[in-house]
Design an enzyme around this catalytic site. Structure first.
Site, PDB file in Angstrom:
ATOM      1  N   LEU A 119       1.358   4.709   1.266  1.00  0.00           N
ATOM      2  CA  LEU A 119       0.862   5.475   2.399  1.00  0.00           C
ATOM      3  C   LEU A 119       0.863   6.978   2.140  1.00  0.00           C
ATOM      4  O   LEU A 119       0.409   7.748   2.995  1.00  0.00           O
ATOM      5  CB  LEU A 119       1.709   5.189   3.641  1.00  0.00           C
ATOM      6  CG  LEU A 119       1.724   3.733   4.117  1.00  0.00           C
ATOM      7  CD1 LEU A 119       2.696   3.569   5.281  1.00  0.00           C
ATOM      8  CD2 LEU A 119       0.332   3.274   4.509  1.00  0.00           C
ATOM      9  N   GLU A 142       0.837  -1.198   0.000  1.00  0.00           N
ATOM     10  CA  GLU A 142       0.000   0.000   0.000  1.00  0.00           C
ATOM     11  C   GLU A 142       0.876   1.253   0.000  1.00  0.00           C
ATOM     12  O   GLU A 142       1.855   1.335   0.747  1.00  0.00           O
ATOM     13  CB  GLU A 142      -0.863  -0.029   1.262  1.00  0.00           C
ATOM     14  CG  GLU A 142      -1.620   1.228   1.579  1.00  0.00           C
ATOM     15  CD  GLU A 142      -2.202   1.216   2.979  1.00  0.00           C
ATOM     16  OE1 GLU A 142      -3.013   2.129   3.266  1.00  0.00           O
ATOM     17  OE2 GLU A 142      -1.866   0.313   3.776  1.00  0.00           O
ATOM     18  N   ASP A 160      14.907  -2.216  13.117  1.00  0.00           N
ATOM     19  CA  ASP A 160      15.752  -1.347  12.285  1.00  0.00           C
ATOM     20  C   ASP A 160      15.145   0.057  12.308  1.00  0.00           C
ATOM     21  O   ASP A 160      14.985   0.707  11.281  1.00  0.00           O
ATOM     22  CB  ASP A 160      15.817  -1.892  10.860  1.00  0.00           C
ATOM     23  CG  ASP A 160      16.839  -1.164   9.984  1.00  0.00           C
ATOM     24  OD1 ASP A 160      17.695  -0.438  10.539  1.00  0.00           O
ATOM     25  OD2 ASP A 160      16.769  -1.319   8.751  1.00  0.00           O
TER      26      ASP A 160
END
Length: 266
Positions: A74, A72, A175
């Site tokens: 964003l 998706e 991370d």
């Protein structure tokens, strides 16, 4: 994955690519033809674990292949101070998801650095054997770390129980530098690049957020509403040694001085 999307992916080079899907949705394709086995599958798995934690938003997985991941889109915006505060509280909710053991059911990647996630009961042992020591060996074998530095990493690992407080195995992005806190089109914050997700020390996640620039104070103030130990900043260099060693291995000796500063600190 449908045949049309597969054909479109095959025409793309490696990297990030915006896509408009047949149903009108905006998407981002991540393509890497030489991806290690399981590379994108691990990222999709990490995103699913983070979504289930009901903390920060993550992009939905639209399609997965060995050499690609379609997510998706964003959008891109600018977060307000209240959005940063909501993100801090959301990260605290994520870190409240506690597992039985450190690690994960599969190995992952921190950037392009292979990351072992062997499940363990002992957090100090996990951080030593699955984080610091493999990176130090890789750097030593590659000529980026000398024998004295590698021995200093080993001594630090032996001293971890005296320098790092006991903590439960919390769900981590793994991370989480500021660049992986993505500002969405509506200004809310989301987590991206989830190949390093595992269960580890929450303090280590906060520490990385200070390594390459950090979120504004309102983010950390909101996180601390969960009554976390504020002493994590004093320990941040120890946690960040892992990421500095990983960067030393991925990007070269420009990170050596930073590694040595941590090893020489008392």
């Amino acid at each position: 994955m449908d045949a049309d999307l597969r054909t479109r992916l095959d025409a793309l080079g490696d990297g990030l690519h915006p896509l408009l899907l047949a149903d009108g949705r905006a998407a981002i394709a991540k393509r890497r033809r030489d991806a290690p086995a399981g590379f994108f599958a691990m990222e999709a798995h990490g995103l699913a674990l983070l979504r289930d934690a009901r903390g920060l938003r993550v992009p939905a997985v639209i399609a997965l292949a060995d050499d690609a991941l379609v997510l998706e889109d964003l959008g891109r915006g600018r977060p307000s101070p209240p959005a940063w505060a909501r993100a801090g509280r959301a990260l605290a909710r994520q870190h409240a998801c506690i597992a039985d053991r450190f690690g994960l059911d599969r190995d992952g990647w921190c950037g392009d650095g292979a990351q072992a996630n062997t499940p363990m009961d002992d957090g100090w042992r996990f951080f030593a054997e699955c984080r610091l020591l493999p990176q130090a060996r890789r750097a030593r074998d590659g000529g980026r770390l000398d024998r004295a530095d590698a021995a200093a990493v080993e001594r630090l690992c032996a001293a971890l129980p005296a320098r790092i407080p006991a903590q439960p195995p919390a769900l981590l992005h793994g991370d989480l530098w500021r660049g992986n806190l993505h500002a969405c089109g509506d200004g809310e914050l989301a987590l991206i690049d989830a190949g390093a997700v595992h269960h580890g020390w929450a303090e280590a996640e906060l520490a990385m957020l200070t390594l390459f620039g950090e979120p504004p104070a309102v983010f950390f103030d909101a996180y601390q509403e969960a009554d976390r130990d504020a002493g994590w900043r004093e320990r941040a260099p120890l946690y960040n040694l892992y990421h500095l060693l990983n960067h030393l291995n991925l990007f070269g000796r420009g990170y050596l001085d930073a590694v040595r500063r941590v090893l020489r600190a008392r």
